[in-house]
Design a protein around this motif. Structure first.
Motif, mmCIF file in Angstrom:
data_model
loop_
_atom_site.group_PDB
_atom_site.id
_atom_site.type_symbol
_atom_site.label_atom_id
_atom_site.label_comp_id
_atom_site.label_asym_id
_atom_site.label_seq_id
_atom_site.Cartn_x
_atom_site.Cartn_y
_atom_site.Cartn_z
ATOM 1 N N ILE A 74 52.439 51.709 63.743
ATOM 2 C CA ILE A 74 51.914 52.079 62.423
ATOM 3 C C ILE A 74 50.513 52.631 62.616
ATOM 4 C CG2 ILE A 74 51.384 51.268 60.094
ATOM 5 C CD1 ILE A 74 53.261 48.833 60.757
ATOM 6 N N SER A 75 50.308 53.908 62.307
ATOM 7 C CA SER A 75 49.016 54.533 62.579
ATOM 8 C C SER A 75 48.493 55.304 61.385
ATOM 9 C CB SER A 75 49.120 55.473 63.787
ATOM 10 O OG SER A 75 50.128 56.448 63.583
ATOM 11 N N GLY A 76 47.171 55.401 61.326
ATOM 12 C CA GLY A 76 46.504 56.181 60.306
ATOM 13 C C GLY A 76 45.538 57.154 60.948
ATOM 14 N N GLY A 77 45.650 58.444 60.626
ATOM 15 C CA GLY A 77 44.741 59.447 61.163
ATOM 16 C C GLY A 77 44.757 59.512 62.676
ATOM 17 N N VAL A 78 43.555 59.537 63.264
ATOM 18 C CA VAL A 78 43.456 59.626 64.723
ATOM 19 C C VAL A 78 43.811 58.298 65.393
ATOM 20 C CG1 VAL A 78 41.016 58.983 65.002
ATOM 21 C CG2 VAL A 78 42.038 60.707 66.538
ATOM 22 N N HIS B 138 53.486 57.025 60.516
ATOM 23 C CA HIS B 138 52.145 57.605 60.615
ATOM 24 C C HIS B 138 51.707 58.161 59.273
ATOM 25 C CE1 HIS B 138 48.651 59.563 62.228
ATOM 26 N NE2 HIS B 138 49.059 60.753 61.822
ATOM 27 N N GLY B 139 50.419 58.039 58.991
ATOM 28 C CA GLY B 139 49.863 58.582 57.763
ATOM 29 C C GLY B 139 48.646 59.445 58.039
ATOM 30 N N CYS B 140 48.562 60.600 57.388
ATOM 31 C CA CYS B 140 47.365 61.435 57.479
ATOM 32 C C CYS B 140 47.283 62.305 56.225
ATOM 33 C CB CYS B 140 47.369 62.295 58.749
ATOM 34 S SG CYS B 140 48.762 63.409 58.912
ATOM 35 N N LYS B 141 46.222 63.084 56.133
ATOM 36 C CA LYS B 141 45.963 63.807 54.892
ATOM 37 C C LYS B 141 46.997 64.895 54.620
ATOM 38 C CE LYS B 141 42.104 65.553 52.175
ATOM 39 N NZ LYS B 141 42.329 64.520 51.151
ATOM 40 N N ASN B 142 47.299 65.686 55.639
ATOM 41 C CA ASN B 142 48.286 66.750 55.447
ATOM 42 C C ASN B 142 48.893 67.155 56.781
ATOM 43 O OD1 ASN B 142 46.473 68.732 56.670
ATOM 44 N ND2 ASN B 142 45.339 68.652 54.730
ATOM 45 N N VAL C 128 56.580 59.920 58.352
ATOM 46 C CA VAL C 128 55.187 60.316 58.136
ATOM 47 C C VAL C 128 54.896 60.373 56.641
ATOM 48 C CG1 VAL C 128 55.740 62.790 58.213
ATOM 49 C CG2 VAL C 128 53.410 62.023 58.710
ATOM 50 N N PHE C 129 53.690 59.950 56.285
ATOM 51 C CA PHE C 129 53.201 60.006 54.909
ATOM 52 C C PHE C 129 52.031 60.994 54.870
ATOM 53 C CE2 PHE C 129 55.449 56.072 55.016
ATOM 54 C CZ PHE C 129 55.813 55.759 53.707
ATOM 55 N N TYR C 130 52.130 62.016 54.022
ATOM 56 C CA TYR C 130 51.048 62.985 53.828
ATOM 57 C C TYR C 130 50.410 62.751 52.467
ATOM 58 C CZ TYR C 130 53.029 65.619 57.783
ATOM 59 O OH TYR C 130 53.498 66.008 59.017
ATOM 60 N N GLU C 131 49.115 62.482 52.464
ATOM 61 C CA GLU C 131 48.420 62.261 51.187
ATOM 62 C C GLU C 131 48.517 63.489 50.293
ATOM 63 O OE1 GLU C 131 44.486 60.614 51.378
ATOM 64 O OE2 GLU C 131 44.955 59.496 53.209
ATOM 65 N N ASP C 132 48.433 64.682 50.896
ATOM 66 C CA ASP C 132 48.529 65.929 50.134
ATOM 67 C C ASP C 132 49.898 66.580 50.326
ATOM 68 O OD1 ASP C 132 45.908 65.491 49.412
ATOM 69 O OD2 ASP C 132 45.087 66.781 50.980
ATOM 70 N N GLY C 133 50.913 65.777 50.486
ATOM 71 C CA GLY C 133 52.254 66.307 50.720
ATOM 72 C C GLY C 133 52.809 67.024 49.506
ATOM 73 N N LEU C 134 53.614 68.043 49.766
ATOM 74 C CA LEU C 134 54.206 68.831 48.682
ATOM 75 C C LEU C 134 55.674 68.497 48.475
ATOM 76 C CD1 LEU C 134 52.611 72.320 49.490
ATOM 77 C CD2 LEU C 134 51.840 70.613 47.825
ATOM 78 N N THR C 135 56.340 68.173 49.554
ATOM 79 C CA THR C 135 57.774 67.873 49.456
ATOM 80 C C THR C 135 58.084 66.569 50.172
ATOM 81 O OG1 THR C 135 58.252 69.137 51.471
ATOM 82 C CG2 THR C 135 58.373 70.321 49.362
ATOM 83 N N GLY D 142 51.958 60.739 49.685
ATOM 84 C CA GLY D 142 51.034 59.651 49.410
ATOM 85 C C GLY D 142 50.597 58.932 50.675
ATOM 86 N N ARG D 143 49.956 57.795 50.473
ATOM 87 C CA ARG D 143 49.497 56.989 51.603
ATOM 88 C C ARG D 143 50.635 56.115 52.117
ATOM 89 N NH1 ARG D 143 43.243 55.131 50.269
ATOM 90 N NH2 ARG D 143 42.442 57.270 49.932
ATOM 91 N N VAL D 144 50.465 55.628 53.338
ATOM 92 C CA VAL D 144 51.511 54.814 53.959
ATOM 93 C C VAL D 144 51.836 53.619 53.068
ATOM 94 C CG1 VAL D 144 52.106 53.350 55.917
ATOM 95 C CG2 VAL D 144 50.910 55.524 56.297
ATOM 96 N N ASP D 145 53.106 53.454 52.766
ATOM 97 C CA ASP D 145 53.596 52.343 51.953
ATOM 98 C C ASP D 145 54.769 51.713 52.700
ATOM 99 O OD1 ASP D 145 54.570 50.557 50.126
ATOM 100 O OD2 ASP D 145 54.943 52.033 48.532
ATOM 101 N N LEU D 146 54.512 50.601 53.355
ATOM 102 C CA LEU D 146 55.541 49.977 54.177
ATOM 103 C C LEU D 146 56.705 49.438 53.357
ATOM 104 C CD1 LEU D 146 53.514 48.047 56.911
ATOM 105 C CD2 LEU D 146 54.419 50.376 56.966
#
Length: 401
Positions: free
Chosen positions: A271-275, A300-304, A328-335, A343-347
């Motif tokens: 489970i990772s966030g960003g770098v 994994h979660g990151c902005k886009n 993967v979770f993209y905070e600025d995801g479109l699809t 959105g942000r990582v939601d386990l």
């Protein structure tokens, strides 16, 4: 320490709880004023953003609170010891730190700093320093005895640079002397030291090794940290991103208490966030190299998408290995689809997929990210013994149930 000295230490706990960062902030200012050469060792970025004084305040408070049972801090001390070894901290530097710490206690507490309190803290620091020096000497010796191991700083050459995303570059480092390099466990880090022109002196930083062990080189993957109104640009990361193939950097032997001991029967949830994905990339590549067919789920979660480092590498691994599943979770995801979420990582969205019998969970990212997902896993029923985490920066996060 005597019983009376321990009581004197405990007398300072209320002050440390309320004013600990005032004391440690004063301490660092005093020490760097009298011993500016130590700026080559300490992370001046963490001095500027306040993280280092907060981390030290937490450590001093924890030591005071557990002065009668210091053994409960063993794992924290080992983690600090790994950092010190990676920075080549010498025993005599403990004397410098001790002198300025005791002087700071006197000058900040003023009349409250009675002779009994100063004597108690002098003894407490002496005992703590002895413990740390012993821990670190064993680490130094073990590292030096490894095939390809060394002590202190060793010159490496940047052999290749690969862009992994809009902000992350991988640097392939080979020893200038052409000798062997020490093995490491997936999840560990090296320290890299270089001259920073804006500061006028050298600065070290710890960077996770981002690949499985290769006898020819080390790979680190570094995000170019851009500042904002509250925090400055990353001093070393920005300098490193300006480096070219053929440039040299100083490197310490691999270290770190966060790593995966991968066994064939283990299922792994990463489970990772960003770098924070960099040490987990090492774990993933090591699973592939071992050919154990461990079931691995990576979240994994990151902005886009543009900031998603190793995106294509992980996708390729997943396509060719049925033991790997990634989300993967993209905070600025479109699809959205089955593997990409907005959105942000939601386990909780993946609860049924990650609750695996006897799984080991590895979390890496900033402190809030770790806390949220640690507590989610506990709520789901995972045991705390099965959860391992790495906080980038001063690693003193202690999660309490």
């Amino acid at each position: 320490m005597t019983y009376e000295q321990k009581l004197s230490i405990k007398e300072t706990v209320p002050f440390l709880r309320e004013h600990g960062t005032q004391l440690t902030g004063y301490f660092y200012e005093r020490m760097f004023s009298h011993n500016p050469e130590l700026k080559n060792i300490f992370n001046m970025g963490n001095q500027a953003n306040g993280k280092q004084k907060n981390a030290l305040a937490s450590t001093v408070l924890a030591y005071a609170e557990h002065i009668e049972t210091p053994e409960v801090l063993t794992e924290v001390l080992k983690s600090i010891g790994n950092k010190h070894v990676s920075l080549n901290i010498a025993p005599e530097q403990y004397d410098i730190v001790g002198y300025h710490l005791l002087s700071s206690i006197k000058e900040v507490l003023k009349e409250k700093a009675t002779s009994s309190i100063i004597e108690a803290w002098a003894q407490a620091y002496h005992e703590l320093a002895a413990i740390m020096i012993s821990i670190e000497e064993k680490m130094f010796q073990k590292n030096a005895e490894k095939k390809g191991g060394w002590k202190g700083w060793r010159t490496f050459v940047i052999a290749n640079i690969v862009e992994e995303s809009n902000t992350v570059k991988s640097f392939y480092l080979v020893p200038k002397d052409g000798g062997a390099i020490a093995e490491y466990l997936p999840g560990q880090y090296i320290s890299v030291k270089m001259f920073v022109p804006s500061l006028g002196h050298e600065q070290p930083r710890q960077y996770s090794l981002s690949s499985t062990y290769m006898p020819s080189h080390y790979r680190i993957s570094v995000k170019k940290e851009k500042g904002n109104a509250k925090t400055p640009d990353g001093l070393v990361s920005n300098c490193l991103h300006e480096k070219k193939i053929g440039d040299e950097v100083l490197v310490s032997v691999p270290a770190g208490s966060f790593f995966a001991n991968i066994l064939p029967e283990d299922s792994l949830v990463l489970i990772s966030g960003g770098v924070g994905l960099t040490p987990l990339m090492s774990i993933l590549e090591t699973c592939k190299a071992l050919n154990n067919k461990n079931k691995v789920i990576w979240i994994h979660g990151c902005k886009n998408e543009e900031l998603h480092a190793f995106k294509s590498k992980v996708a390729n691994l997943e396509h060719n290995n049925d033991w790997l599943t990634s989300f993967v979770f993209y905070e600025d995801g479109l699809t959205e689809n089955s593997s990409v979420k907005k959105g942000r990582v939601d386990l909780s969205v993946l609860k049924d997929k990650i609750l695996i019998n006897k799984a080991k969970y590895y979390i890496c990212g900033p402190e809030p990210f770790i806390k949220v997902h640690y507590h989610s896993l506990i709520t789901f029923g995972a045991s705390k013994e099965s959860i391992f985490y790495e906080e980038f920066g001063p690693q003193l996060l202690q999660i309490k149930e």
